[in-house]
Design a protein around this motif. Structure first.
Motif, PDB file in Angstrom:
ATOM      1  N   GLY A 119       0.769  -1.242   0.000  1.00 56.67           N
ATOM      2  CA  GLY A 119       0.000   0.000   0.000  1.00 56.67           C
ATOM      3  C   GLY A 119       0.798   1.288   0.000  1.00 56.67           C
ATOM      4  O   GLY A 119       0.218   2.373  -0.037  1.00 56.67           O
ATOM      5  N   TRP A 120       2.120   1.180   0.027  1.00 57.46           N
ATOM      6  CA  TRP A 120       2.936   2.391  -0.019  1.00 57.46           C
ATOM      7  C   TRP A 120       3.013   2.918  -1.445  1.00 57.46           C
ATOM      8  O   TRP A 120       3.138   2.141  -2.395  1.00 57.46           O
ATOM      9  N   GLU A 121       2.965   4.248  -1.579  1.00 56.31           N
ATOM     10  CA  GLU A 121       2.981   4.860  -2.908  1.00 56.31           C
ATOM     11  C   GLU A 121       4.353   5.401  -3.295  1.00 56.31           C
ATOM     12  O   GLU A 121       4.574   5.793  -4.445  1.00 56.31           O
ATOM     13  N   ALA A 122       5.263   5.428  -2.347  1.00 53.69           N
ATOM     14  CA  ALA A 122       6.643   5.820  -2.631  1.00 53.69           C
ATOM     15  C   ALA A 122       7.552   5.175  -1.600  1.00 53.69           C
ATOM     16  O   ALA A 122       7.161   4.992  -0.444  1.00 53.69           O
ATOM     17  N   TYR A 171       3.164   9.943  -8.741  1.00 53.76           N
ATOM     18  CA  TYR A 171       4.158  10.833  -9.356  1.00 53.76           C
ATOM     19  C   TYR A 171       3.477  11.936 -10.154  1.00 53.76           C
ATOM     20  O   TYR A 171       3.797  13.122 -10.017  1.00 53.76           O
ATOM     21  N   VAL A 172       2.540  11.549 -10.975  1.00 52.23           N
ATOM     22  CA  VAL A 172       1.826  12.524 -11.803  1.00 52.23           C
ATOM     23  C   VAL A 172       1.034  13.491 -10.934  1.00 52.23           C
ATOM     24  O   VAL A 172       1.023  14.708 -11.149  1.00 52.23           O
ATOM     25  N   ASP A 173       0.370  12.964  -9.916  1.00 52.11           N
ATOM     26  CA  ASP A 173      -0.441  13.805  -9.035  1.00 52.11           C
ATOM     27  C   ASP A 173       0.413  14.838  -8.304  1.00 52.11           C
ATOM     28  O   ASP A 173      -0.040  15.964  -8.060  1.00 52.11           O
ATOM     29  N   VAL A 189       9.529  14.317  -3.126  1.00 51.36           N
ATOM     30  CA  VAL A 189       9.036  13.638  -1.925  1.00 51.36           C
ATOM     31  C   VAL A 189       8.204  14.596  -1.070  1.00 51.36           C
ATOM     32  O   VAL A 189       7.163  14.219  -0.532  1.00 51.36           O
ATOM     33  N   ALA A 190       8.644  15.839  -0.971  1.00 54.65           N
ATOM     34  CA  ALA A 190       7.862  16.828  -0.220  1.00 54.65           C
ATOM     35  C   ALA A 190       6.488  17.023  -0.844  1.00 54.65           C
ATOM     36  O   ALA A 190       5.475  17.130  -0.137  1.00 54.65           O
ATOM     37  N   ALA A 191       6.432  17.059  -2.176  1.00 53.61           N
ATOM     38  CA  ALA A 191       5.149  17.222  -2.861  1.00 53.61           C
ATOM     39  C   ALA A 191       4.258  16.000  -2.659  1.00 53.61           C
ATOM     40  O   ALA A 191       3.040  16.138  -2.481  1.00 53.61           O
ATOM     41  N   LEU A 192       4.845  14.812  -2.683  1.00 52.59           N
ATOM     42  CA  LEU A 192       4.079  13.598  -2.437  1.00 52.59           C
ATOM     43  C   LEU A 192       3.460  13.626  -1.039  1.00 52.59           C
ATOM     44  O   LEU A 192       2.277  13.304  -0.862  1.00 52.59           O
ATOM     45  N   GLU A 193       4.261  14.006  -0.057  1.00 55.04           N
ATOM     46  CA  GLU A 193       3.754  14.057   1.318  1.00 55.04           C
ATOM     47  C   GLU A 193       2.690  15.140   1.464  1.00 55.04           C
ATOM     48  O   GLU A 193       1.678  14.938   2.152  1.00 55.04           O
ATOM     49  N   LEU A 194       2.895  16.273   0.809  1.00 54.44           N
ATOM     50  CA  LEU A 194       1.913  17.359   0.883  1.00 54.44           C
ATOM     51  C   LEU A 194       0.577  16.940   0.284  1.00 54.44           C
ATOM     52  O   LEU A 194      -0.492  17.334   0.777  1.00 54.44           O
ATOM     53  N   ARG A 195       0.631  16.110  -0.754  1.00 49.92           N
ATOM     54  CA  ARG A 195      -0.589  15.641  -1.413  1.00 49.92           C
ATOM     55  C   ARG A 195      -1.236  14.469  -0.683  1.00 49.92           C
ATOM     56  O   ARG A 195      -2.271  13.957  -1.107  1.00 49.92           O
ATOM     57  N   GLY A 196      -0.608  14.025   0.398  1.00 48.99           N
ATOM     58  CA  GLY A 196      -1.196  12.969   1.208  1.00 48.99           C
ATOM     59  C   GLY A 196      -0.882  11.558   0.753  1.00 48.99           C
ATOM     60  O   GLY A 196      -1.542  10.599   1.190  1.00 48.99           O
ATOM     61  N   HIS A 197       0.114  11.376  -0.097  1.00 48.80           N
ATOM     62  CA  HIS A 197       0.479  10.032  -0.543  1.00 48.80           C
ATOM     63  C   HIS A 197       1.291   9.313   0.536  1.00 48.80           C
ATOM     64  O   HIS A 197       2.005   9.949   1.325  1.00 48.80           O
ATOM     65  N   ARG A 198       1.182   8.014   0.549  1.00 50.74           N
ATOM     66  CA  ARG A 198       1.854   7.206   1.567  1.00 50.74           C
ATOM     67  C   ARG A 198       3.316   7.007   1.172  1.00 50.74           C
ATOM     68  O   ARG A 198       3.613   6.325   0.189  1.00 50.74           O
ATOM     69  N   VAL A 199       4.206   7.605   1.944  1.00 52.04           N
ATOM     70  CA  VAL A 199       5.637   7.592   1.650  1.00 52.04           C
ATOM     71  C   VAL A 199       6.357   6.818   2.742  1.00 52.04           C
ATOM     72  O   VAL A 199       6.278   7.169   3.924  1.00 52.04           O
TER      73      VAL A 199
END
Length: 234
Positions: A119-122, A171-173, A189-199
């Motif tokens: 379930g991790w996205e990154a 990545y696209v999101d 990575v900062a953008a992924l976390e800001l968008r709520g993706h599981r890192v």
């Protein structure tokens, strides 16, 4: 579940170290846990004046030639090339990145895909230096200063394009790698976390990277190594 993988490797005049990096990626792609999962490697030969592109093609990689001399732009160009030219659904495409002066371990991709399945996205991994390097011990002491004792999981603070994986849809999101000469990996990575993706920040499968001080990216990992304080003498 990821059913296809693209590995993106930016390279600027890397004819000496790139063949070893690609051989390691090939070995990781052949891990038994990836049986039946196609893996493609895209080498972005960015502003190269040597045989980087020739050697990458000889190793079986797809080669994208750019002249931006920018790590972020080169990484993003490699990812976009994969997304635009390898059809299918974003939801089943995993993007991994490493560097031309780095050697991934055999279980590198298998580890990332196992985390994606969970379930991790990154997956944000760590790096290590060759043990024979005179910088290795000093680097490890500084690099692992926040690592807890007793085998407790280390949710490390580091981000490296040399050891990074992300689901294509996430990545696209997040907007992808920005066109930064240095720090494009941290920005993503900062953008992924800001968008709520599981890192997931994982130290389980470190990537061996070179200890050279004349790094290709300004103010990048080589600059960090050069700036490390020298050990004091009694």
């Amino acid at each position: 579940m990821s059913t296809r993988v693209t590995v993106v490797v930016p390279a600027h005049d890397e004819e000496t170290l790139l063949p070893g990096a690609l051989a390691a990626v090939t070995a990781a792609a052949r891990h038994p846990d990836l049986a039946g999962i196609p893996v493609r490697t895209v080498v972005v030969a960015d502003a190269c004046r040597d045989r980087t592109a020739v050697l990458a093609r000889a190793a079986g990689a797809t080669v994208l030639t750019t002249d931006c001399r920018n790590a972020g732009a080169a990484r993003h160009a490699g990812v976009r090339h994969a997304l635009d030219n390898w059809g299918g659904n974003l939801d089943d495409h995993w993007i991994a990145t490493t560097d031309a002066d780095s050697t991934v371990p055999p279980g590198w991709l298998a580890h990332q895909l196992a985390q994606a399945e969970a379930g991790w996205e990154a997956v944000v991994g760590t790096v290590t230096l060759p043990p024979a390097s005179p910088l290795a011990a000093r680097h490890r002491a500084l690099y692992e200063a926040t690592r807890p004792a007793g085998g407790v999981a280390w949710h490390h603070p580091h981000v490296h394009g040399a050891n990074l994986g992300v689901a294509a849809a996430a990545y696209v999101d997040a907007g992808g790698f920005p066109p930064l000469a240095t720090g494009e990996d941290r920005a993503l990575v900062a953008a992924l976390e800001l968008r709520g993706h599981r890192v997931l920040r994982s130290a389980h499968v470190p990537v061996l990277t070179s200890a050279r001080l004349d790094a290709r990216a300004p103010d990048g990992f080589g600059a960090f190594l050069a700036s490390m304080p020298h050990p004091t003498t009694a």
